[in-house]
Write a protein that holds these residues in place. Structure first.
Motif, PDB file in Angstrom:
ATOM      1  N   GLU A 112      -7.623  -3.346  -8.753  1.00 47.04           N
ATOM      2  CA  GLU A 112      -8.690  -2.621  -8.053  1.00 47.04           C
ATOM      3  C   GLU A 112      -9.895  -3.501  -7.739  1.00 47.04           C
ATOM      4  O   GLU A 112     -10.638  -3.235  -6.805  1.00 47.04           O
ATOM      5  CB  GLU A 112      -9.120  -1.414  -8.879  1.00 47.04           C
ATOM      6  N   ASN A 113     -10.066  -4.578  -8.513  1.00 43.88           N
ATOM      7  CA  ASN A 113     -11.187  -5.487  -8.258  1.00 43.88           C
ATOM      8  C   ASN A 113     -10.857  -6.555  -7.225  1.00 43.88           C
ATOM      9  O   ASN A 113     -11.658  -7.455  -6.963  1.00 43.88           O
ATOM     10  CB  ASN A 113     -11.643  -6.144  -9.561  1.00 43.88           C
ATOM     11  N   GLY A 114      -9.659  -6.478  -6.643  1.00 46.21           N
ATOM     12  CA  GLY A 114      -9.273  -7.405  -5.593  1.00 46.21           C
ATOM     13  C   GLY A 114      -8.473  -8.602  -6.050  1.00 46.21           C
ATOM     14  O   GLY A 114      -7.991  -9.384  -5.219  1.00 46.21           O
ATOM     15  N   GLU A 115      -8.284  -8.769  -7.366  1.00 49.15           N
ATOM     16  CA  GLU A 115      -7.479  -9.879  -7.878  1.00 49.15           C
ATOM     17  C   GLU A 115      -5.994  -9.591  -7.659  1.00 49.15           C
ATOM     18  O   GLU A 115      -5.552  -8.451  -7.719  1.00 49.15           O
ATOM     19  CB  GLU A 115      -7.747 -10.090  -9.369  1.00 49.15           C
ATOM     20  N   PHE A 116      -5.227 -10.665  -7.425  1.00 51.19           N
ATOM     21  CA  PHE A 116      -3.778 -10.515  -7.260  1.00 51.19           C
ATOM     22  C   PHE A 116      -3.150  -9.926  -8.515  1.00 51.19           C
ATOM     23  O   PHE A 116      -3.499 -10.304  -9.632  1.00 51.19           O
ATOM     24  CB  PHE A 116      -3.146 -11.880  -6.959  1.00 51.19           C
ATOM     25  N   ASP A 117      -2.217  -8.988  -8.340  1.00 50.68           N
ATOM     26  CA  ASP A 117      -1.523  -8.364  -9.459  1.00 50.68           C
ATOM     27  C   ASP A 117      -0.062  -8.810  -9.493  1.00 50.68           C
ATOM     28  O   ASP A 117       0.361  -9.521 -10.405  1.00 50.68           O
ATOM     29  CB  ASP A 117      -1.622  -6.840  -9.350  1.00 50.68           C
ATOM     30  N   THR A 132       0.655  -1.176   1.717  1.00 47.06           N
ATOM     31  CA  THR A 132       0.547   0.102   1.019  1.00 47.06           C
ATOM     32  C   THR A 132       1.515   1.119   1.601  1.00 47.06           C
ATOM     33  O   THR A 132       2.199   1.850   0.870  1.00 47.06           O
ATOM     34  CB  THR A 132      -0.895   0.631   1.086  1.00 47.06           C
ATOM     35  N   ALA A 133       1.603   1.159   2.928  1.00 46.97           N
ATOM     36  CA  ALA A 133       2.547   2.080   3.578  1.00 46.97           C
ATOM     37  C   ALA A 133       3.988   1.757   3.181  1.00 46.97           C
ATOM     38  O   ALA A 133       4.791   2.671   2.925  1.00 46.97           O
ATOM     39  CB  ALA A 133       2.381   2.002   5.096  1.00 46.97           C
ATOM     40  N   LYS A 134       4.302   0.471   3.125  1.00 52.22           N
ATOM     41  CA  LYS A 134       5.658   0.081   2.722  1.00 52.22           C
ATOM     42  C   LYS A 134       5.965   0.531   1.302  1.00 52.22           C
ATOM     43  O   LYS A 134       7.068   0.996   0.999  1.00 52.22           O
ATOM     44  CB  LYS A 134       5.826  -1.441   2.859  1.00 52.22           C
ATOM     45  N   ALA A 135       4.976   0.404   0.420  1.00 53.35           N
ATOM     46  CA  ALA A 135       5.165   0.832  -0.971  1.00 53.35           C
ATOM     47  C   ALA A 135       5.332   2.349  -1.066  1.00 53.35           C
ATOM     48  O   ALA A 135       6.180   2.849  -1.827  1.00 53.35           O
ATOM     49  CB  ALA A 135       3.979   0.379  -1.820  1.00 53.35           C
ATOM     50  N   ILE A 136       4.554   3.098  -0.296  1.00 52.71           N
ATOM     51  CA  ILE A 136       4.683   4.556  -0.287  1.00 52.71           C
ATOM     52  C   ILE A 136       6.091   4.955   0.167  1.00 52.71           C
ATOM     53  O   ILE A 136       6.732   5.826  -0.425  1.00 52.71           O
ATOM     54  CB  ILE A 136       3.624   5.189   0.642  1.00 52.71           C
ATOM     55  N   GLY A 137       6.548   4.327   1.221  1.00 49.86           N
ATOM     56  CA  GLY A 137       7.891   4.624   1.717  1.00 49.86           C
ATOM     57  C   GLY A 137       8.962   4.345   0.682  1.00 49.86           C
ATOM     58  O   GLY A 137       9.910   5.123   0.522  1.00 49.86           O
ATOM     59  N   TYR A 138       8.783   3.256  -0.035  1.00 47.29           N
ATOM     60  CA  TYR A 138       9.744   2.891  -1.077  1.00 47.29           C
ATOM     61  C   TYR A 138       9.770   3.931  -2.198  1.00 47.29           C
ATOM     62  O   TYR A 138      10.826   4.429  -2.581  1.00 47.29           O
ATOM     63  CB  TYR A 138       9.388   1.515  -1.628  1.00 47.29           C
ATOM     64  N   PHE A 139       8.603   4.283  -2.717  1.00 51.86           N
ATOM     65  CA  PHE A 139       8.544   5.203  -3.856  1.00 51.86           C
ATOM     66  C   PHE A 139       8.910   6.641  -3.462  1.00 51.86           C
ATOM     67  O   PHE A 139       9.479   7.381  -4.263  1.00 51.86           O
ATOM     68  CB  PHE A 139       7.157   5.164  -4.498  1.00 51.86           C
ATOM     69  N   ILE A 158      -1.857   3.216  -4.235  1.00 49.81           N
ATOM     70  CA  ILE A 158      -0.494   3.570  -3.838  1.00 49.81           C
ATOM     71  C   ILE A 158      -0.101   4.914  -4.446  1.00 49.81           C
ATOM     72  O   ILE A 158       0.461   5.782  -3.766  1.00 49.81           O
ATOM     73  CB  ILE A 158       0.498   2.469  -4.264  1.00 49.81           C
ATOM     74  N   GLU A 159      -0.413   5.108  -5.709  1.00 45.72           N
ATOM     75  CA  GLU A 159      -0.071   6.366  -6.376  1.00 45.72           C
ATOM     76  C   GLU A 159      -0.830   7.531  -5.763  1.00 45.72           C
ATOM     77  O   GLU A 159      -0.261   8.619  -5.556  1.00 45.72           O
ATOM     78  CB  GLU A 159      -0.369   6.263  -7.878  1.00 45.72           C
ATOM     79  N   ARG A 160      -2.115   7.337  -5.462  1.00 41.19           N
ATOM     80  CA  ARG A 160      -2.910   8.406  -4.851  1.00 41.19           C
ATOM     81  C   ARG A 160      -2.321   8.816  -3.506  1.00 41.19           C
ATOM     82  O   ARG A 160      -2.128  10.012  -3.229  1.00 41.19           O
ATOM     83  CB  ARG A 160      -4.357   7.938  -4.652  1.00 41.19           C
ATOM     84  N   PHE A 193      -7.270   5.093   3.991  1.00 36.86           N
ATOM     85  CA  PHE A 193      -6.909   4.045   3.031  1.00 36.86           C
ATOM     86  C   PHE A 193      -8.189   3.407   2.536  1.00 36.86           C
ATOM     87  O   PHE A 193      -9.064   3.054   3.334  1.00 36.86           O
ATOM     88  CB  PHE A 193      -6.005   3.023   3.725  1.00 36.86           C
ATOM     89  N   ASP A 194      -8.316   3.229   1.210  1.00 34.71           N
ATOM     90  CA  ASP A 194      -9.605   2.781   0.660  1.00 34.71           C
ATOM     91  C   ASP A 194      -9.820   1.276   0.731  1.00 34.71           C
ATOM     92  O   ASP A 194     -10.860   0.771   0.322  1.00 34.71           O
ATOM     93  CB  ASP A 194      -9.782   3.274  -0.780  1.00 34.71           C
ATOM     94  N   GLY A 195      -8.827   0.523   1.230  1.00 36.75           N
ATOM     95  CA  GLY A 195      -9.028  -0.908   1.456  1.00 36.75           C
ATOM     96  C   GLY A 195      -8.336  -1.833   0.492  1.00 36.75           C
ATOM     97  O   GLY A 195      -8.278  -3.041   0.724  1.00 36.75           O
ATOM     98  N   GLU A 196      -7.791  -1.310  -0.607  1.00 38.10           N
ATOM     99  CA  GLU A 196      -7.111  -2.174  -1.576  1.00 38.10           C
ATOM    100  C   GLU A 196      -5.699  -1.675  -1.847  1.00 38.10           C
ATOM    101  O   GLU A 196      -5.487  -0.507  -2.152  1.00 38.10           O
ATOM    102  CB  GLU A 196      -7.887  -2.219  -2.900  1.00 38.10           C
ATOM    103  N   CYS A 197      -4.738  -2.577  -1.709  1.00 37.33           N
ATOM    104  CA  CYS A 197      -3.340  -2.228  -1.983  1.00 37.33           C
ATOM    105  C   CYS A 197      -3.102  -2.361  -3.487  1.00 37.33           C
ATOM    106  O   CYS A 197      -2.451  -3.289  -3.967  1.00 37.33           O
ATOM    107  CB  CYS A 197      -2.399  -3.149  -1.204  1.00 37.33           C
ATOM    108  N   SER A 198      -3.634  -1.391  -4.238  1.00 38.04           N
ATOM    109  CA  SER A 198      -3.518  -1.390  -5.697  1.00 38.04           C
ATOM    110  C   SER A 198      -2.526  -0.329  -6.142  1.00 38.04           C
ATOM    111  O   SER A 198      -2.174   0.581  -5.380  1.00 38.04           O
ATOM    112  CB  SER A 198      -4.888  -1.092  -6.328  1.00 38.04           C
TER     113      SER A 198
END
Length: 367
Positions: A133-138, A99-106, A73-75, A64-69
């Protein structure tokens, strides 16, 4: 009136539980897709390898690259499909687990999360916080289900700095007071319904456990020891607080935390440390009994949680900045409106300043 309580299908806690990962993932699928960042992979990689050695179940390990972006998630979702995995496992901190939760969902597969720290109540929730990707909330990704299994290895958690488990206690400290306020206001919780008696009872147990066990747990955690008090506090920080906030409701404490983010001086503080001060502000805001406030402040002082603005790094009181923090706390649609009375930025500003004064008073009184 609809009342709702939600939770993971199974919560598992104890020293060495991660060594049983192959057994747990094997109950849900044949091939696990496991994600962890570089540090955590170094910490648990051998444990995972040994767990799956000679077993019928198999796994693919991906960094995991460190950011839940959305991009990450798509990668990872694509890699998970390519591995033909039928269960996803996230091991690490909040962003890895989300990120794991999002992967499971999709990918529509079961999710196992294994927190390596007990600093927040996020592991049990049906929610992923998505960042740019820059760490700001989405945005928030609201999930239809909680994780299937939560595996909490207390030996791994106590190998982390004690400040993290203390921060988790600060996060958990708000749980009961926010659930109590939400229920009094007859508002809905994140679970999608009104607050159940069970959710409030778990939130109250969370608070009682913190008060009874917190100091003992901190002292043990400083020496990286697993004791009964540590086990109880990890359960309070992770499970009791997780169910309590999601099904009991959020109110002023979390909103105050969000407001404090406009103060640059607080950016070095952990989430739970700011929530602890937000809890004191909420108690002032609702004019809680003096006895209750003293218990909360004494608890915070005993384990090293902040009770003043100076403790958060704000050395000089700047009215303009504090009013901006109060305004952000009262953002439209915020959780502060779960309080059982009318809220204004003026009231919040007054409560922040008064909470700071109360904290300074007790620091002098209690030494």
């Amino acid at each position: 009136m609809t009342k709702t309580i939600i939770s993971p299908s199974k919560y598992i806690q104890g020293p060495g539980e991660l060594s049983k990962l192959s057994e747990y993932s094997g109950r849900l699928g044949k091939h696990a897709f496991i994600i962890a960042d570089e540090f955590v992979t170094g910490l648990v990689g051998k444990t995972i390898e040994d767990s799956y050695a000679g077993k019928e179940t198999s796994y693919t390990m991906e960094k995991f690259d460190g950011e839940c972006s959305k991009q990450e998630i798509e990668r990872l979702r694509t890699a998970c499909k390519a591995a033909e995995a039928d269960v996803v496992v996230g091991i690490g901190g909040g962003k890895t687990l989300d990120t794991a939760k999002a992967i499971g969902y999709f990918n529509e597969i079961p999710v196992i999360v294994a927190p390596t720290i007990a600093s927040t109540d996020a592991p049990t929730s049906a929610l992923s916080v998505i960042y740019k990707e820059n760490g700001e909330f989405d945005e928030y990704l609201m999930l239809p289900f909680n994780p299937t299994f939560v595996i909490t290895d207390t030996k791994i958690i106590t190998s982390a700095p004690a400040r993290l488990i203390v921060s988790g206690m600060g996060d958990a400290l708000a749980t009961y007071f926010e659930a109590r306020a939400t229920k009094r206001a007859n508002k809905t919780a994140m679970a999608g319904g009104h607050v159940t008696e069970a959710a409030v009872a778990l939130a109250k147990l969370c608070y009682d456990t913190l008060i009874a066990e917190g100091l003992k747990a901190k002292l043990a955690a400083k020496n990286h020891l697993v004791t009964e008090s540590v086990e109880k506090i990890i359960e309070a920080n992770t499970y009791l607080s997780g169910i309590g906030f999601e099904s009991g409701g959020l109110a002023a404490a979390y909103a105050i935390h969000n407001g404090l983010t406009v103060l640059e001086e607080t950016h070095h503080m952990y989430h739970g440390e700011k929530v602890a001060f937000g809890t004191l502000v909420q108690l002032i805001l609702e004019d809680a009994p003096e006895e209750e406030i003293e218990v909360v402040v004494s608890f915070c002082l005993s384990i090293g949680l902040p009770v003043t603005l100076a403790d958060l790094g704000v050395k000089e009181i700047n009215e303009e900045k504090l009013r901006k923090a109060a305004e952000l706390s009262c953002a439209e649609g915020g959780t502060i409106y779960n309080m059982p009375f009318e809220i204004t930025p003026e009231l919040v500003y007054a409560a922040i300043v008064t909470a700071d004064s109360v904290g300074r008073y007790y620091k002098e009184k209690l030494g």
